[in-house]
Design a protein around this motif. Structure first.
Motif, PDB file in Angstrom:
ATOM      1  N   THR A 338       0.827  -1.207   0.000  1.00 39.99           N
ATOM      2  CA  THR A 338       0.000   0.000   0.000  1.00 39.99           C
ATOM      3  C   THR A 338       0.860   1.257   0.000  1.00 39.99           C
ATOM      4  O   THR A 338       0.572   2.219  -0.727  1.00 39.99           O
ATOM      5  N   ILE A 339       1.927   1.266   0.805  1.00 39.30           N
ATOM      6  CA  ILE A 339       2.817   2.432   0.823  1.00 39.30           C
ATOM      7  C   ILE A 339       3.419   2.656  -0.564  1.00 39.30           C
ATOM      8  O   ILE A 339       3.526   3.792  -1.050  1.00 39.30           O
ATOM      9  N   ALA A 340       3.801   1.574  -1.236  1.00 41.76           N
ATOM     10  CA  ALA A 340       4.377   1.687  -2.577  1.00 41.76           C
ATOM     11  C   ALA A 340       3.360   2.232  -3.574  1.00 41.76           C
ATOM     12  O   ALA A 340       3.698   3.046  -4.446  1.00 41.76           O
ATOM     13  N   ALA A 341       2.115   1.785  -3.459  1.00 43.75           N
ATOM     14  CA  ALA A 341       1.070   2.271  -4.370  1.00 43.75           C
ATOM     15  C   ALA A 341       0.869   3.776  -4.205  1.00 43.75           C
ATOM     16  O   ALA A 341       0.769   4.524  -5.187  1.00 43.75           O
ATOM     17  N   VAL A 342       0.800   4.235  -2.958  1.00 44.16           N
ATOM     18  CA  VAL A 342       0.641   5.671  -2.711  1.00 44.16           C
ATOM     19  C   VAL A 342       1.879   6.422  -3.186  1.00 44.16           C
ATOM     20  O   VAL A 342       1.782   7.500  -3.790  1.00 44.16           O
ATOM     21  N   ALA A 343       3.060   5.847  -2.954  1.00 43.44           N
ATOM     22  CA  ALA A 343       4.307   6.493  -3.372  1.00 43.44           C
ATOM     23  C   ALA A 343       4.360   6.690  -4.880  1.00 43.44           C
ATOM     24  O   ALA A 343       4.941   7.661  -5.372  1.00 43.44           O
ATOM     25  N   SER A 350      10.372   8.085  -3.466  1.00 43.69           N
ATOM     26  CA  SER A 350      10.353   7.347  -2.205  1.00 43.69           C
ATOM     27  C   SER A 350      11.432   6.273  -2.227  1.00 43.69           C
ATOM     28  O   SER A 350      11.768   5.736  -3.291  1.00 43.69           O
ATOM     29  N   ARG A 351      11.931   5.938  -1.046  1.00 43.16           N
ATOM     30  CA  ARG A 351      12.901   4.858  -0.897  1.00 43.16           C
ATOM     31  C   ARG A 351      12.440   4.003   0.287  1.00 43.16           C
ATOM     32  O   ARG A 351      12.432   4.469   1.436  1.00 43.16           O
ATOM     33  N   LEU A 352      12.041   2.790  -0.002  1.00 38.83           N
ATOM     34  CA  LEU A 352      11.518   1.865   1.003  1.00 38.83           C
ATOM     35  C   LEU A 352      12.527   0.741   1.176  1.00 38.83           C
ATOM     36  O   LEU A 352      12.837   0.027   0.212  1.00 38.83           O
ATOM     37  N   THR A 353      13.049   0.552   2.381  1.00 36.12           N
ATOM     38  CA  THR A 353      14.111  -0.431   2.597  1.00 36.12           C
ATOM     39  C   THR A 353      13.792  -1.307   3.816  1.00 36.12           C
ATOM     40  O   THR A 353      12.774  -1.141   4.490  1.00 36.12           O
ATOM     41  N   GLY A 354      14.698  -2.273   4.069  1.00 34.31           N
ATOM     42  CA  GLY A 354      14.551  -3.168   5.206  1.00 34.31           C
ATOM     43  C   GLY A 354      13.564  -4.291   4.988  1.00 34.31           C
ATOM     44  O   GLY A 354      13.133  -4.951   5.939  1.00 34.31           O
ATOM     45  N   ILE A 355      13.226  -4.561   3.726  1.00 32.29           N
ATOM     46  CA  ILE A 355      12.129  -5.496   3.443  1.00 32.29           C
ATOM     47  C   ILE A 355      12.555  -6.653   2.539  1.00 32.29           C
ATOM     48  O   ILE A 355      11.748  -7.182   1.783  1.00 32.29           O
ATOM     49  N   ALA A 356      13.817  -7.063   2.650  1.00 31.28           N
ATOM     50  CA  ALA A 356      14.268  -8.191   1.832  1.00 31.28           C
ATOM     51  C   ALA A 356      13.440  -9.440   2.090  1.00 31.28           C
ATOM     52  O   ALA A 356      13.243 -10.279   1.192  1.00 31.28           O
ATOM     53  N   HIS A 357      12.920  -9.588   3.322  1.00 31.70           N
ATOM     54  CA  HIS A 357      12.131 -10.783   3.655  1.00 31.70           C
ATOM     55  C   HIS A 357      10.838 -10.877   2.853  1.00 31.70           C
ATOM     56  O   HIS A 357      10.250 -11.951   2.743  1.00 31.70           O
ATOM     57  N   LEU A 358      10.398  -9.751   2.252  1.00 32.36           N
ATOM     58  CA  LEU A 358       9.169  -9.792   1.440  1.00 32.36           C
ATOM     59  C   LEU A 358       9.347 -10.605   0.164  1.00 32.36           C
ATOM     60  O   LEU A 358       8.360 -10.966  -0.486  1.00 32.36           O
ATOM     61  N   ARG A 359      10.574 -10.887  -0.203  1.00 31.33           N
ATOM     62  CA  ARG A 359      10.782 -11.702  -1.413  1.00 31.33           C
ATOM     63  C   ARG A 359      10.290 -13.132  -1.219  1.00 31.33           C
ATOM     64  O   ARG A 359      10.131 -13.870  -2.196  1.00 31.33           O
ATOM     65  N   ARG A 360      10.054 -13.533   0.025  1.00 37.65           N
ATOM     66  CA  ARG A 360       9.612 -14.897   0.280  1.00 37.65           C
ATOM     67  C   ARG A 360       8.268 -14.908   1.002  1.00 37.65           C
ATOM     68  O   ARG A 360       7.967 -15.811   1.775  1.00 37.65           O
ATOM     69  N   HIS A 361       7.461 -13.896   0.729  1.00 40.78           N
ATOM     70  CA  HIS A 361       6.093 -13.881   1.251  1.00 40.78           C
ATOM     71  C   HIS A 361       5.167 -14.597   0.257  1.00 40.78           C
ATOM     72  O   HIS A 361       5.591 -15.517  -0.430  1.00 40.78           O
ATOM     73  N   GLU A 362       3.905 -14.180   0.198  1.00 41.73           N
ATOM     74  CA  GLU A 362       2.970 -14.851  -0.704  1.00 41.73           C
ATOM     75  C   GLU A 362       3.498 -14.884  -2.132  1.00 41.73           C
ATOM     76  O   GLU A 362       3.218 -15.797  -2.890  1.00 41.73           O
ATOM     77  N   THR A 363       4.225 -13.853  -2.509  1.00 36.51           N
ATOM     78  CA  THR A 363       5.003 -13.821  -3.733  1.00 36.51           C
ATOM     79  C   THR A 363       6.245 -12.980  -3.433  1.00 36.51           C
ATOM     80  O   THR A 363       6.405 -12.499  -2.310  1.00 36.51           O
ATOM     81  N   ASP A 364       7.123 -12.806  -4.393  1.00 41.44           N
ATOM     82  CA  ASP A 364       8.243 -11.877  -4.225  1.00 41.44           C
ATOM     83  C   ASP A 364       7.654 -10.481  -4.382  1.00 41.44           C
ATOM     84  O   ASP A 364       7.536  -9.949  -5.490  1.00 41.44           O
ATOM     85  N   ARG A 365       7.267  -9.883  -3.260  1.00 42.66           N
ATOM     86  CA  ARG A 365       6.529  -8.630  -3.328  1.00 42.66           C
ATOM     87  C   ARG A 365       7.364  -7.479  -3.869  1.00 42.66           C
ATOM     88  O   ARG A 365       6.829  -6.558  -4.490  1.00 42.66           O
ATOM     89  N   ILE A 366       8.663  -7.514  -3.659  1.00 39.94           N
ATOM     90  CA  ILE A 366       9.516  -6.439  -4.180  1.00 39.94           C
ATOM     91  C   ILE A 366       9.516  -6.479  -5.706  1.00 39.94           C
ATOM     92  O   ILE A 366       9.280  -5.464  -6.375  1.00 39.94           O
ATOM     93  N   GLU A 382      14.237  -1.884  -8.266  1.00 40.57           N
ATOM     94  CA  GLU A 382      14.413  -2.847  -7.184  1.00 40.57           C
ATOM     95  C   GLU A 382      15.767  -2.643  -6.504  1.00 40.57           C
ATOM     96  O   GLU A 382      16.785  -2.456  -7.172  1.00 40.57           O
ATOM     97  N   LEU A 383      15.762  -2.704  -5.192  1.00 47.79           N
ATOM     98  CA  LEU A 383      16.972  -2.781  -4.388  1.00 47.79           C
ATOM     99  C   LEU A 383      17.051  -4.195  -3.802  1.00 47.79           C
ATOM    100  O   LEU A 383      16.041  -4.891  -3.754  1.00 47.79           O
ATOM    101  N   PRO A 384      18.210  -4.616  -3.339  1.00 45.20           N
ATOM    102  CA  PRO A 384      18.266  -5.940  -2.693  1.00 45.20           C
ATOM    103  C   PRO A 384      17.270  -6.079  -1.546  1.00 45.20           C
ATOM    104  O   PRO A 384      16.721  -7.151  -1.332  1.00 45.20           O
TER     105      PRO A 384
END
Length: 445
Positions: A338-343, A350-366, A382-384
């Motif tokens: 949602t933050i990315a959509a608004v951004a 915008s720069r959103l970081t600290g979310i490498a773990h999202l690559r292994r959620h329901e999909t690779d969200r990044i 995409e950042l790492p």
């Protein structure tokens, strides 16, 4: 249990055109007052604690969604009694939980619910008999290796054919000796929560030490600890360690808060449309990650304030400005879509970081967010461990969900400001919201 959409990795092919949902554009400022369903995170923790309680328990205002239904199905498969009972809201019955000796053989479908695939195996290790776990195709790719190895170290017998992933079978003996264990929980805080929730029933309790990069989603760990203490479990914590003493769990009534993470697209609607949306019953104190929306959306240009009788509600008012944001979202990664959509609709990058773990959620969200926003004309890098989003004029087109509920709702947010956006497989939102399209239409009306 009902079985809605399965979840696929980010390389999934698009659904047939007839499954595309035309995302409504906001023709005027959105003004709405909404009541959200219960929190998935609280509901599924409450169900586990009720199943392990020494006494029957009623879970009040539970979420009714695919993830919670999968948890109920798992508990029933292990021998726990779960029955609907009348509640204050006739549309959402409370759940009466009758604990029983856990047993197999049992087959458990985890779907693509992280809480089910991680919270239930420790229960199964306490059962007498074999318990087999499997789920959606994407579930076989999601990380559970650290949990599997930790359970083995604590005394569980697990047959996974060396995969350290689903499918697997836990050969329960009726007890787990527990004790000390070290794991790397940087892939998911649920590894720790899973062991803590059942730890009081282990013979020696459990003492968990984390070694590795920082653990994400700290609010979810706080939630687990707070809920355990509320049912009489002795929990102590320190930097990168958690300890649960062996002893009884005494839960008679557990009440579920509204799902604040699911408030994200609705509050975003006010910000994007220069409108005003009020969420009823926003807790004054909560461990939910969604509470961070107040600060994040204020930084992005909204005005957020308490409202209603006794200030029990939360209102976001759009000011007409949408600003980019630099934010470390490690603790609140589920808010990223949602933050990315608004951004993508903002007036600055915008720069959103600290979310490498999202690559292994329901999909690779990044990867999925970058792909879909760019598909509509955006400029996302995409950042790492995150995303850089440079706003550009967007155009209509298909926004693929990858069978990920938060991807689908982020597409709906973009569609408010960009005519012609169609969200593929909007039905996947049922994972945590019973009827997102219906509620979205009511809000826009």
């Amino acid at each position: 249990m009902p079985d809605s959409a399965s979840t696929q990795p980010a390389t999934t092919t698009a659904a047939p055109a007839e499954e595309h949902w035309p995302a409504p554009a906001a023709q005027q400022p959105v003004r709405a007052r909404i009541s959200l369903p219960g929190s998935k995170s609280v509901t599924n923790r409450a169900l586990v604690l009720a199943a392990l309680s020494a006494t029957p328990c009623v879970v009040r205002r539970p979420l009714v969604s695919r993830d919670s239904e999968l948890m109920v199905g798992a508990l029933r498969a292990l021998g726990i009694g779960v029955a609907e009972v009348p509640s204050e809201d006739p549309a959402v019955p409370d759940l009466s939980i009758t604990p029983a000796a856990l047993g197999g053989p049992a087959d458990i479908n985890v779907g693509n619910a992280g809480t089910v695939m991680r919270f239930v195996p420790p229960l199964a290790a306490l059962a007498a008999g074999d318990v087999h776990f499997d789920g959606d195709p994407r579930a076989r790719e999601r990380p559970i290796d650290e949990l599997v190895n930790a359970l083995r170290a604590l005394g569980a017998d697990i047959d996974d054919s060396g995969r350290e992933a689903l499918p697997l079978t836990i050969r329960g003996t009726g007890a787990v000796h527990g004790g000390e264990v070290t794991l790397d929980a940087s892939g998911s805080s649920q590894f720790v929560s899973a062991l803590l929730l059942s730890g009081a029933r282990f013979t020696q309790g459990v003492h968990i030490r984390h070694e590795g990069p920082p653990v994400p989603s700290q609010p979810h760990l706080d939630m687990t600890v707070e809920m355990l203490r509320a049912v009489g479990v002795t929990v102590t914590t320190g930097e990168n360690w958690w300890k649960v003493e062996p002893g009884p769990i005494s839960a008679s009534e557990l009440t579920v808060e509204p799902d604040l993470s699911n408030a994200a697209p609705f509050l975003a609607a006010a910000l994007v449309s220069k409108g005003e949306v009020t969420v009823q019953g926003w807790p004054e104190h909560t461990t939910q990650a969604g509470d961070a929306l107040r600060e994040l959306f204020t930084r992005m240009g909204g005005e957020v304030f308490r409202s209603g009788a006794d200030d029990t509600d939360l209102t976001l008012r759009g000011t007409g400005a949408i600003h980019g944001i630099t934010a470390d979202l490690r603790d609140v990664g589920e808010l990223t879509p949602t933050i990315a959509a608004v951004a993508a609709l903002a007036d600055s990058p915008s720069r959103l970081t600290g979310i490498a773990h999202l690559r292994r959620h329901e999909t690779d969200r990044i990867a999925a967010l970058a792909t879909e926003i760019n598909r509509l004309g955006g400029d996302v890098e995409e950042l790492p461990d995150g995303l850089v989003i440079r706003p550009r004029p967007l155009h209509g087109g298909v926004f693929h969900s990858y069978d990920d509920h938060r991807m689908a709702t982020s597409g709906a947010v973009i569609g408010l400001a960009v005519p012609g956006v169609e969200v593929e497989n909007i039905a996947t939102t049922r994972k945590t919201l019973p009827d997102f399209p219906g509620l979205w239409s009511e809000v826009l009306a």
